[in-house]
Design a protein around this motif. Structure first.
Motif, PDB file in Angstrom:
ATOM      1  N   TYR A  36       0.848  -1.174   0.000  1.00 50.78           N
ATOM      2  CA  TYR A  36       0.000   0.000   0.000  1.00 50.78           C
ATOM      3  C   TYR A  36       0.894   1.238   0.000  1.00 50.78           C
ATOM      4  O   TYR A  36       2.063   1.162   0.365  1.00 50.78           O
ATOM      5  N   ARG A  37       0.333   2.355  -0.387  1.00 46.74           N
ATOM      6  CA  ARG A  37       1.092   3.597  -0.316  1.00 46.74           C
ATOM      7  C   ARG A  37       0.189   4.756   0.063  1.00 46.74           C
ATOM      8  O   ARG A  37      -1.011   4.736  -0.208  1.00 46.74           O
ATOM      9  N   GLN A  38       0.803   5.745   0.690  1.00 49.05           N
ATOM     10  CA  GLN A  38       0.063   6.943   1.079  1.00 49.05           C
ATOM     11  C   GLN A  38       0.917   8.152   0.781  1.00 49.05           C
ATOM     12  O   GLN A  38       2.009   8.314   1.343  1.00 49.05           O
ATOM     13  N   SER A  89       5.779   8.830  -5.578  1.00 47.93           N
ATOM     14  CA  SER A  89       6.312   9.258  -4.289  1.00 47.93           C
ATOM     15  C   SER A  89       5.259   9.088  -3.204  1.00 47.93           C
ATOM     16  O   SER A  89       4.125   9.558  -3.338  1.00 47.93           O
ATOM     17  N   ALA A  90       5.637   8.411  -2.137  1.00 48.92           N
ATOM     18  CA  ALA A  90       4.696   8.108  -1.051  1.00 48.92           C
ATOM     19  C   ALA A  90       5.432   7.319   0.020  1.00 48.92           C
ATOM     20  O   ALA A  90       6.583   6.911  -0.182  1.00 48.92           O
ATOM     21  N   VAL A  91       4.751   7.106   1.123  1.00 50.36           N
ATOM     22  CA  VAL A  91       5.220   6.135   2.106  1.00 50.36           C
ATOM     23  C   VAL A  91       4.565   4.800   1.763  1.00 50.36           C
ATOM     24  O   VAL A  91       3.345   4.733   1.591  1.00 50.36           O
ATOM     25  N   TYR A  92       5.379   3.781   1.653  1.00 48.68           N
ATOM     26  CA  TYR A  92       4.907   2.463   1.257  1.00 48.68           C
ATOM     27  C   TYR A  92       4.839   1.541   2.473  1.00 48.68           C
ATOM     28  O   TYR A  92       5.774   1.502   3.288  1.00 48.68           O
ATOM     29  N   TYR A  93       3.733   0.803   2.559  1.00 48.93           N
ATOM     30  CA  TYR A  93       3.474  -0.103   3.660  1.00 48.93           C
ATOM     31  C   TYR A  93       3.095  -1.482   3.111  1.00 48.93           C
ATOM     32  O   TYR A  93       2.576  -1.602   2.003  1.00 48.93           O
ATOM     33  N   CYS A  94       3.299  -2.496   3.921  1.00 52.90           N
ATOM     34  CA  CYS A  94       2.766  -3.805   3.581  1.00 52.90           C
ATOM     35  C   CYS A  94       1.756  -4.215   4.651  1.00 52.90           C
ATOM     36  O   CYS A  94       1.776  -3.715   5.776  1.00 52.90           O
TER      37      CYS A  94
END
Length: 114
Positions: A36-38, A89-94
């Motif tokens: 996921y990304r935000q 560009s973003a913060v990426y999460y799993c």
């Protein structure tokens, strides 16, 4: 459950990054996983998912550029990102997809800029 993402950084447009996410304290192989990304000021969005069967799905904006994979022996899910663009560009999460998700990790920041 602990999710630890890494591999982010500053990359020029057209560049590549590979993000690993290590999951601890779960029977990893029985869970579908996703990236996921935000981006600032935007909602978190699903980027890619991989089922226990290995079947993958991608959001349209990354199809053909990103590849999700998993190594159950290492409790790790990867996101290979190629042809990166500033809009990536973003913060990426799993996390695991669906309603019953794990606690979110800290994520890893990706900045695509020249």
């Amino acid at each position: 459950v602990q999710l630890v993402e890494s591999g982010g950084g500053l990359v020029q447009p057209g560049g590549s990054l590979r993000l690993p996410c290590v999951a601890s304290n779960i029977f990893f192989s029985i869970f579908a996983m996703g990236w996921y990304r935000q981006a600032p000021g935007k909602q978190r969005e699903s980027v890619a998912t991989i089922q226990t069967s290995g079947r993958t799905e991608y959001v349209d904006s990354v199809k053909g550029r990103f590849t999700i994979s998993r190594d159950n022996a290492k409790n790790t899910v990867y996101l290979q990102m190629n042809s990166l663009q500033p809009e990536d560009s973003a913060v990426y999460y799993c996390n695991t997809p669906g309603e019953r998700q794990f606690s979110w990790g800290r994520g890893t920041q990706v900045i695509v800029s020249s």
